[in-house]
Design an enzyme around this catalytic site. Structure first.
Site, PDB file in Angstrom:
ATOM      1  CB  SER A  20      -0.323  57.496  88.200  1.00  0.00           C
ATOM      2  OG  SER A  20      -0.673  56.622  89.260  1.00  0.00           O
ATOM      3  CG  ASN A 107       3.010  58.395 100.725  1.00  0.00           C
ATOM      4  OD1 ASN A 107       2.312  58.348  99.699  1.00  0.00           O
ATOM      5  ND2 ASN A 107       2.837  59.317 101.655  1.00  0.00           N
ATOM      6  CG  HIS A 153      39.633  73.090  66.620  1.00  0.00           C
ATOM      7  ND1 HIS A 153      39.160  73.988  67.544  1.00  0.00           N
ATOM      8  CD2 HIS A 153      40.868  72.714  67.060  1.00  0.00           C
ATOM      9  CE1 HIS A 153      40.087  74.174  68.483  1.00  0.00           C
ATOM     10  NE2 HIS A 153      41.118  73.403  68.226  1.00  0.00           N
ATOM     11  CB  SER A 274      15.102  60.494  49.864  1.00  0.00           C
ATOM     12  OG  SER A 274      14.258  61.447  49.252  1.00  0.00           O
ATOM     13  CG  ASN A 282      18.545  60.133  54.113  1.00  0.00           C
ATOM     14  OD1 ASN A 282      19.474  60.669  53.524  1.00  0.00           O
ATOM     15  ND2 ASN A 282      17.278  60.284  53.746  1.00  0.00           N
ATOM     16  CD  GLU A 287      19.698  61.834  60.114  1.00  0.00           C
ATOM     17  OE1 GLU A 287      19.159  62.920  59.899  1.00  0.00           O
ATOM     18  OE2 GLU A 287      19.644  60.881  59.320  1.00  0.00           O
ATOM     19  CD  GLN A 319       0.157  59.971  90.375  1.00  0.00           C
ATOM     20  OE1 GLN A 319      -0.196  59.289  91.323  1.00  0.00           O
ATOM     21  NE2 GLN A 319      -0.710  60.649  89.632  1.00  0.00           N
ATOM     22  CE  LYS A 322       4.758  56.240  89.837  1.00  0.00           C
ATOM     23  NZ  LYS A 322       5.233  57.290  90.736  1.00  0.00           N
TER      24      LYS A 322
HETATM   25  N1  ARG Z   1       0.413  56.883  92.568  1.00  0.00           N
HETATM   26  C1  ARG Z   1       1.150  57.520  93.615  1.00  0.00           C
HETATM   27  C2  ARG Z   1       2.533  57.916  93.137  1.00  0.00           C
HETATM   28  O1  ARG Z   1       2.977  57.378  92.191  1.00  0.00           O
HETATM   29  C3  ARG Z   1       1.271  56.637  94.793  1.00  0.00           C
HETATM   30  C4  ARG Z   1       1.446  57.357  96.083  1.00  0.00           C
HETATM   31  C5  ARG Z   1       0.197  58.048  96.453  1.00  0.00           C
HETATM   32  N2  ARG Z   1       0.255  58.581  97.767  1.00  0.00           N
HETATM   33  C6  ARG Z   1      -0.563  59.544  98.221  1.00  0.00           C
HETATM   34  N3  ARG Z   1      -0.369  59.969  99.394  1.00  0.00           N
HETATM   35  N4  ARG Z   1      -1.516  60.028  97.474  1.00  0.00           N
HETATM   36  O2  ARG Z   1       3.175  58.764  93.689  1.00  0.00           O
END
Ligand code: ARG
Length: 459
Positions: A20, A107, A153, A274, A282, A287, A319, A322
């Site tokens: 991530s 967490n 309308h 264009s 445009n 848009e 995860q 985000k």
């Molecule tokens: N990269 C993880 C997330 O964004 C962090 C938490 C990971 N926790 C775990 N128990 N694997 O959720």
């Protein structure tokens, strides 16, 4: 970081699906701030030594400047921002780095970082929305007297003022800001100290870390704190509604600037040409704002669908929160800036607006109201008489105020020439002076009220 009971590293596909860092690297500032607060608190509670806390804080500051100067090497093998920062800290200061994660889990870490990020983003969004409101209120003041066709309308309904139309969006935006402010209020609790899910056996001072990070209080339930993402869903809901508002104005700009209506013009700043048709101008920015709403609403849907089947507490599904949120809120920020720019840039064609405002028998309601007020005719009957007069004017192919008095009297003999006083579009808008109506004097006072309020930094 978690390899104790593992004999080999993850396979390539595992790493690819698990990683991530490509998006949660954007949490670096919040991650470092939360770690510094945590380390400071651990030292104060006597859980780590003051010396270790100092080394940790110093190391984290160095990492922050490495990231900000682009020198930091993010490693995909280290999965996420939390482990990238901690691994670098270990490289830099050695053993004390290993004490930072005492009484903490990724967490509660990610739940904290993401709330902090959301708070910053909400603040930036709020000030962008205030700029947008200023641009609208300014335009409204300039065009308090500019008469345009008001539509229902998409059919000509009654004349309104362009200023009144701009102020409608100032009101919508005020409610949008209110929704973001509500979301901010509710999200501002610190999950830090919730651990993986059950809390911690260490004697933490959670109020201390909460305060250091600007949270109102520590969260009261560790399971809730690590496993809900309602704050992200709520912010995305606020973003989605805002995006819908922006999209409606964008659509109106597309309509107004089309040669089919010719009601307004955008400068070269907000239009494109264009490659084939040299005459084209445009409204691409409008848009794209309209399209970004789809993307933002999509992110809200996606997150709700990710969350809806998850048992407590954390699951890796979360995860996926985000990327969509970050994409959506950056699309929103661009949309707000583009709309603020377009509103300032937009030049209504006041002559064309005036002409269009009178088309389609837009002052028919004024005629009916006159029959009620001057002749004491019940409104339902007045509506019927007016309908017949409009029919006659349409047959003759003329506007209401061009229909001879005799022709009106043939339908209702008590009509006098005074009726012509109410049939112009100017008289029509001027007469709607009841609070909330489109009368130029209302528009001027509302626009001034808003500009003053916005100057003071209120919403
Ligand atoms: N990269 C993880 C997330 O964004 C962090 C938490 C990971 N926790 C775990 N128990 N694997 O959720």
């Amino acid at each position: 970081m978690w390899g104790g009971r593992f004999e080999s590293g993850p396979g390539a596909i595992m790493e690819a699906i698990n990683v991530s860092i490509d998006f949660d690297r954007h949490l670096y500032r919040q991650d470092i701030a939360a770690s510094k607060a945590h380390a400071g608190m651990l030292a104060k509670q006597g859980i780590i030594t003051a010396d270790d806390a100092k080394k940790i804080a110093h190391g984290l500051d160095t990492i922050l400047s490495e990231i900000e100067s682009g020198k930091f090497k993010f490693k995909r093998a280290l999965e996420d921002i939390h482990m990238n920062v901690e691994a670098r800290l270990t490289e830099m200061i050695g053993a004390p780095a290993g004490r930072l994660h005492t009484a903490r889990s990724r967490n509660d870490q990610v739940a904290t970082d993401f709330r902090l990020w959301m708070r910053d983003t909400i603040d930036a969004t709020d000030s962008a929305l205030a700029d947008f409101q200023r641009a609208l209120a300014q335009k409204a003041l300039e065009h308090a007297d500019t008469v345009m066709p008001g539509l229902t309308h998409l059919q000509t309904a009654q004349p309104v003022t362009f200023g009144h139309h701009m102020l409608a969006y100032v009101e919508m935006t005020a409610r949008d800001r209110g929704r973001f402010a509500d979301a901010r209020k509710r999200l501002n609790e610190s999950p830090l100290g919730s651990g993986a899910l059950a809390g911690t056996s260490f004697d933490l001072d959670r109020a201390m870390t909460a305060k250091a990070l600007g949270f109102d209080r520590p969260s009261a339930n560790s399971l809730d704190a690590v496993s809900d993402r309602d704050f992200a869903m709520e912010t995305l809901s606020a973003a989605s509604i805002t995006a819908v508002h922006l999209s409606r104005l964008a659509e109106e700009i597309v309509i107004w600037t089309s040669p089919l209506t010719g009601l307004a013009k955008l400068s070269d700043k907000y239009t494109t040409g264009s490659s084939m048709m040299p005459q084209k101008r445009n409204p691409d920015a409008a848009e794209l704002v309209r399209a970004k709403a789809g993307r933002i609403i999509g992110a809200m849907n996606a997150l709700m669908i990710v969350m809806k089947g998850l048992p407590l507490a954390y699951a890796k599904d979360m995860q996926e929160d985000k990327e969509g949120v970050m994409d959506a809120l950056s699309a929103l920020s661009l949309s707000i800036a583009a709309m603020a720019g377009m509103v300032a840039d937009l030049e209504p064609d006041t002559r064309r607006m005036h002409q269009a405002a009178g088309e389609g028998y837009a002052t028919a309601t004024d005629l009916a109201d006159w029959l009620v007020q001057a002749l004491k005719i019940p409104f339902r009957e007045a509506h019927h008489i007016t309908g017949r007069i409009v029919g006659k004017a349409a047959d003759a192919g003329v506007a209401l105020d061009a229909l001879p008095l005799a022709a009106m009297q043939a339908i209702e003999p008590r009509i006098t020439k005074d009726v012509f006083n109410v049939l112009s579009v100017e008289r029509s808008v001027k007469s709607r002076a009841c609070y909330g109506g489109t009368a130029p004097k209302n528009v001027r006072s509302q626009a001034q009220k808003w500009l003053k309020k916005l100057e003071k930094g209120q919403d």
